[in-house]
Design a protein around this motif. Structure first.
Motif, PDB file in Angstrom:
ATOM      1  N   ILE A 190     -37.616  19.614 -17.288  1.00 55.68           N
ATOM      2  CA  ILE A 190     -39.045  19.627 -16.974  1.00 55.68           C
ATOM      3  C   ILE A 190     -39.359  18.912 -15.673  1.00 55.68           C
ATOM      4  O   ILE A 190     -40.445  19.039 -15.160  1.00 55.68           O
ATOM      5  CB  ILE A 190     -39.925  19.028 -18.104  1.00 55.68           C
ATOM      6  N   PRO A 208     -38.250  18.848 -11.942  1.00 64.47           N
ATOM      7  CA  PRO A 208     -37.390  19.412 -10.909  1.00 64.47           C
ATOM      8  C   PRO A 208     -36.850  18.357  -9.942  1.00 64.47           C
ATOM      9  O   PRO A 208     -35.796  18.548  -9.348  1.00 64.47           O
ATOM     10  CB  PRO A 208     -38.300  20.402 -10.185  1.00 64.47           C
ATOM     11  N   ARG A 209     -37.571  17.232  -9.832  1.00 70.51           N
ATOM     12  CA  ARG A 209     -37.093  16.217  -8.877  1.00 70.51           C
ATOM     13  C   ARG A 209     -35.804  15.574  -9.343  1.00 70.51           C
ATOM     14  O   ARG A 209     -35.034  15.060  -8.563  1.00 70.51           O
ATOM     15  CB  ARG A 209     -38.170  15.153  -8.655  1.00 70.51           C
ATOM     16  N   ARG A 228     -33.599  17.332 -11.473  1.00 76.45           N
ATOM     17  CA  ARG A 228     -32.632  18.435 -11.514  1.00 76.45           C
ATOM     18  C   ARG A 228     -32.010  18.671 -10.143  1.00 76.45           C
ATOM     19  O   ARG A 228     -30.838  18.937 -10.023  1.00 76.45           O
ATOM     20  CB  ARG A 228     -33.373  19.680 -11.981  1.00 76.45           C
ATOM     21  N   HIS A 229     -32.821  18.566  -9.085  1.00 68.68           N
ATOM     22  CA  HIS A 229     -32.323  18.952  -7.762  1.00 68.68           C
ATOM     23  C   HIS A 229     -31.837  17.773  -6.946  1.00 68.68           C
ATOM     24  O   HIS A 229     -31.754  17.850  -5.740  1.00 68.68           O
ATOM     25  CB  HIS A 229     -33.413  19.691  -6.990  1.00 68.68           C
ATOM     26  N   PRO A 247     -45.718  18.686  -8.115  1.00 66.23           N
ATOM     27  CA  PRO A 247     -44.259  18.530  -8.018  1.00 66.23           C
ATOM     28  C   PRO A 247     -43.478  19.330  -9.058  1.00 66.23           C
ATOM     29  O   PRO A 247     -42.282  19.537  -8.905  1.00 66.23           O
ATOM     30  CB  PRO A 247     -44.043  17.027  -8.231  1.00 66.23           C
ATOM     31  N   SER A 248     -44.149  19.767 -10.121  1.00 67.03           N
ATOM     32  CA  SER A 248     -43.430  20.432 -11.198  1.00 67.03           C
ATOM     33  C   SER A 248     -43.389  21.950 -11.063  1.00 67.03           C
ATOM     34  O   SER A 248     -42.779  22.610 -11.886  1.00 67.03           O
ATOM     35  CB  SER A 248     -44.054  20.080 -12.543  1.00 67.03           C
ATOM     36  N   TYR A 259     -39.278  23.722  -4.557  1.00 60.23           N
ATOM     37  CA  TYR A 259     -40.275  22.771  -5.040  1.00 60.23           C
ATOM     38  C   TYR A 259     -40.779  21.928  -3.868  1.00 60.23           C
ATOM     39  O   TYR A 259     -40.050  21.742  -2.893  1.00 60.23           O
ATOM     40  CB  TYR A 259     -39.646  21.858  -6.101  1.00 60.23           C
ATOM     41  N   HIS A 299     -40.920  18.837  -3.319  1.00 58.97           N
ATOM     42  CA  HIS A 299     -40.106  17.698  -2.855  1.00 58.97           C
ATOM     43  C   HIS A 299     -38.920  18.138  -2.002  1.00 58.97           C
ATOM     44  O   HIS A 299     -38.260  17.307  -1.390  1.00 58.97           O
ATOM     45  CB  HIS A 299     -39.625  16.873  -4.054  1.00 58.97           C
ATOM     46  N   GLN A 300     -38.662  19.440  -1.978  1.00 55.63           N
ATOM     47  CA  GLN A 300     -37.545  19.920  -1.158  1.00 55.63           C
ATOM     48  C   GLN A 300     -37.993  20.290   0.252  1.00 55.63           C
ATOM     49  O   GLN A 300     -37.201  20.784   1.045  1.00 55.63           O
ATOM     50  CB  GLN A 300     -36.908  21.140  -1.835  1.00 55.63           C
TER      51      GLN A 300
END
Lengths: 335, 281
Positions: free
Chosen positions: A328, A330-331, A333-334, B104-105, B150, B152-153
Motif C-alpha cells: 500500500i 509505493p515509497r 516498495r520502490h 504519494p499513493s 509515482y 516520489h520518483q
C-alpha cells in the motif's frame, strides 16, 4: 520486492534464536518443577524426585537441555506433553483452530468497527460524535478485559440469558472435527441449529477480545486521518472537484491506511496474548487456555514449544503486515 | 463581462483570540485571456482569497462578499455539488509545493485520468490517451512511460508539470497558480513560468498568478494587484506599476528587490516603508 522480503527474513533468524532462549528459560525460572506438581500434596521422597527428574532428562545441565530442545525443534519435534503424553505440535494443531477462529472474529470486529469509527471521528472532528466515540474508545482501552468479560457474562448470559456462558457449542451437538473451525464444521455437519449455537458461543468472547484492539484502531485511525486530511494532496483532490466521499475514502484513507495497517499488525500479536485471558474466562479450548494450564503444571515441553510456535506465528503475521505495508505504500516498495 | 469578478471579499477565521480577518474588502476581476498577478508578502491574504473562490477554505472560515461571480454564476450561493462541477474543470488551481500536492499513493496516470473521467466522463482508454497528450503538452519526456510512476520518483519540476497537466486537463477558462515556482530552483522556475505563459497564450484562458516574486510578475503579468494585510494597496498594468508605482508600499516592495540593493545589507520593506513615510508625505 524480493530483496525487501529477504531483508525482513534475515531479521527473523536472530529473533527466533532469542525466543528459543526466552521460552526455554522462562518456565525453568518459575519455582517448582513438573515432578513436584505431579506428585501433588502428598509429596515425594527426595530420592524418588531425583529419579523421576532423571527419567524426563531434567537432571542434565541446562545448556545441554537447551541444545537438545533446539536440535529437536529444528527437526520439527517439540517433544511430548508431560501431562497428556501427546506430542506438543499435535496438541497445538488441534487447539490452534479454536484460537484462530476467535482471533479472526475479534480482528474482523475490531477492524470493521474501529477503523470506520476513527475515520468518521476525524472527518467530523470536534463534533459530539467525535467526542463520544473517542470517549468510548478510551474507556474500552483502559478496561481490564477479564473484568469487562465478566461484566458482559453477568449481563448477557446471566441476567438476559441471550448468550451462553462458556464453551464453543451447546452440548447436544456432536460431530467430528473436520477443520477445527467450529463455525465451518457446524455449518457442514447438517445438524439443525448447530451453526447458530456455535455463532452464539462466539459472540461474547469475540467482543471481549476485540475491545482493546478496536479502541486502539479507532484512535489510530482518527489521528492518521486527521494528519492526512491536512495534507496538500487532499486539498489538490478537492480542488479538482472530486466528491467529498471520494476525497476521504480514496485519496485520504489510502494514505492513512499505512499507519493503520501497522497498528493492526501490532494488535494481532496483542490478540494472541489477549486470547489467553479471554479463553480462560470463557473456557474456550484454544492455545491460550492450554498455555495457562501448562504453565500451572510446569509442563516444560508444552510451554517452551507452545511459546515458540506462538512467537513464530506472530512473526509470520508481522511479516505479512510488512508485505502488505509495502503493497500500500509505493515509497517503500520502490526504495 | 469579467470571467471572475469579486467585490468587497472578506474572509475571517475564528481563533481563540476572536475573529482574525485575513482578507478585508478585496475587489478583483479577471477577463478571459488576461494574466493578473497578485503580489504581496506572506500573510497578505493572497492565497486565502483564491481559496475562497475555489471553496477550499475550512468550514469554519467566514467568507462574505458583495459580488463573487465566475462566468455569471454566483459563487456565494452556489450549492456544493454545482461548485464541484466548476472547480477542477472551468476553474483550476495549482499550488506551491508540487511534490506534496500530488498524492504519494497513486500513480501520475491515475491522478490525471481521475480528473478527466470525473469531469468529462471519458472512458479509461480515452482518458489514458488524453493524459499522454497532456503530459506531452507540459513537456514531460516519455509521457506514456510516466503514467505508471509515482510522485516520489520524479523531481519537483516534473511534479509541477504534472500538477499543471492535471489543472489544464479539462481546458479550464481560468487557472489560479498559487506561488507555482516558490518551491523550485531558479532554472526550473523559469521553465515552469514559460510553460504557464505558453499554455495561457495557446488556450486563451485567464490566469491568476499569486506570487511574492516581482521577477515573476514582470515576466508574466498583464495587470498587477498589490495586496498587504488583507487589503488591496494598488492595482495597475504591469508597465506602469514598475515605472511609476503610486503607493509607498509598492515602491518599498520594488526597492526591496535584491538587484536594487546598493549597500552591504539587503533593503527590507519595513525599512523602505519607514523611509517613504518620513519624506513622502
Amino acid at each position: 520486492m524480493i530483496r525487501f522480503l529477504l531483508r525482513k527474513l534475515a531479521v527473523i533468524v536472530p529473533v527466533l534464536i532469542g525466543i528459543t532462549i526466552v521460552s526455554f528459560g522462562f518456565v525453568r525460572i518459575l519455582p517448582g518443577d513438573p515432578v513436584m506438581l505431579m506428585a501433588g500434596e502428598r509429596g515425594l521422597t527426595p530420592e524418588r524426585h531425583a529419579e523421576m527428574m532423571a527419567q524426563f532428562g531434567f537432571d542434565r545441565p541446562l545448556p545441554v537441555q537447551y541444545l537438545d530442545f533446539v536440535a529437536s525443534a529444528l527437526g520439527g519435534d517439540l517433544g511430548q506433553s508431560l501431562v497428556s503424553k501427546k506430542p506438543v505440535l499435535a496438541e497445538f494443531l488441534t487447539l490452534f483452530p479454536a484460537t484462530v477462529e476467535l482471533g479472526l472474529c475479534a480482528v474482523l470486529l475490531a477492524t470493521l468497527i474501529g477503523v470506520p469509527l476513527g475515520v468518521l471521528a476525524a472527518v467530523k472532528r470536534g463534533s459530539w460524535f467525535d467526542q463520544l466515540s473517542m470517549g468510548i474508545a478510551l474507556t474500552g482501552y483502559s478496561m481490564p478485559i477479564f473484568w469487562w468479560g465478566l461484566l458482559l457474562v453477568i449481563l448477557f448470559s446471566g441476567t438476559l440469558g441471550w448468550t451462553p456462558v462458556s464453551g464453543r457449542i451447546a452440548l447436544q451437538y456432536y460431530f467430528p472435527d473436520a477443520t477445527g473451525f467450529m463455525l465451518y464444521d457446524a455449518a457442514v455437519s447438517g445438524q439443525k441449529g448447530a451453526f447458530v449455537s456455535a455463532l452464539r458461543h462466539l459472540i461474547l468472547p469475540s467482543i471481549v477480545l476485540a475491545t482493546i484492539p478496536m479502541a486502539v484502531l479507532a484512535r489510530q485511525s482518527r489521528s492518521a486521518m486527521l494528519e492526512v486530511l491536512g495534507e496538500d494532496y487532499v486539498r489538490t483532490a478537492r480542488s479538482r472537484g472530486l466528491s467529498p466521499w471520494r476525497v476521504i475514502c480514496l485519496h485520504a484513507f489510502r494514505n492513512a491506511l499505512i499507519p493503520i495497517v501497522t497498528t493492526l499488525g501490532l494488535q494481532i500479536g496483542g490478540i494472541l496474548t489477549g486470547a489467553i485471558l479471554t479463553e480462560t474466562i470463557f473456557s474456550w479450548p484454544g492455545i491460550g487456555k492450554w498455555m495457562v494450564d501448562s504453565i500451572a503444571r510446569r509442563d516444560y515441553p508444552v510451554v517452551q514449544g507452545g511459546l515458540l510456535l506462538i512467537a513464530g506465528i506472530v512473526m509470520a503475521v508481522n511479516l505479512l503486515v510488512d508485505v502488505l505495508y509495502a503493497l500500500i505504500n509505493p515509497r517503500i516498495r520502490h526504495k | 463581462m469579467a470571467l471572475l469578478e469579486i467585490r468587497n471579499l472578506r474572509v475571517a477565521f475564528p481563533t481563540a483570540g476572536g475573529l482574525m480577518t485575513a482578507v478585508d474588502g478585496i475587489d478583483l476581476h479577471v477577463d478571459q485571456g488576461e494574466v493578473l498577478a497578485i503580489v504581496g508578502e506572506s500573510g497578505s491574504g493572497k492565497s486565502v482569497s483564491m481559496l475562497a473562490v475555489m471553496g477550499l477554505l475550512p468550514p469554519e472560515a467566514r467568507v462574505e462578499a458583495d459580488v463573487m461571480r465566475f462566468d455569471g454564476q454566483d459563487l456565494r450561493v452556489i450549492p456544493a455539488r454545482a461548485r464541484r462541477r466548476i472547480i477542477g474543470k472551468d476553474v483550476s488551481m495549482i499550488f506551491q509545493d508540487p511534490i506534496s500536492s500530488l498524492n504519494p499513493s497513486f500513480t501520475v496516470g491515475f491522478q490525471l485520468t481521475e480528473v478527466l473521467r470525473h469531469h468529462l466522463g471519458l472512458s479509461r482508454r480515452a482518458a489514458r490517451d488524453r493524459a499522454v497528450e497532456l503530459l506531452t503538452a507540459v513537456g514531460i519526456p516519455d509521457p506514456a512511460g510516466r503514467l505508471t510512476t509515482y510522485p516520489h520518483q520524479m523531481s519537483g519540476g516534473q511534479c509541477q508539470r504534472v500538477m499543471i497537466a492535471s489543472a489544464i486537463a479539462c481546458n479550464p477558462r481560468l487557472l489560479i497558480a498559487d506561488e507555482p515556482t516558490t518551491a523550485l530552483d531558479v532554472t526550473i522556475q523559469k521553465q515552469i513560468l514559460d510553460l504557464l505563459s505558453d499554455l495561457q497564450i495557446r488556450t486563451g484562458m485567464g490566469l491568476i498568478m499569486i506570487t511574492h516574486d516581482m521577477g515573476v510578475v514582470a515576466e508574466t503579468a498583464d495587470r498587477v494587484m498589490v495586496q498587504y494585510m488583507g487589503r488591496k494597496i494598488e492595482e495597475a498594468d504591469v508597465l506602469s506599476l514598475f515605472s511609476t508605482p503610486a503607493q509607498p508600499y509598492t515602491r518599498a516592495l520594488l526597492a526591496a528587490l535584491p538587484e536594487n540593493a546598493t549597500g552591504t545589507r539587503l533593503p527590507t520593506v519595513g525599512a523602505m516603508a519607514k523611509q517613504e513615510a518620513g519624506h513622502g508625505r
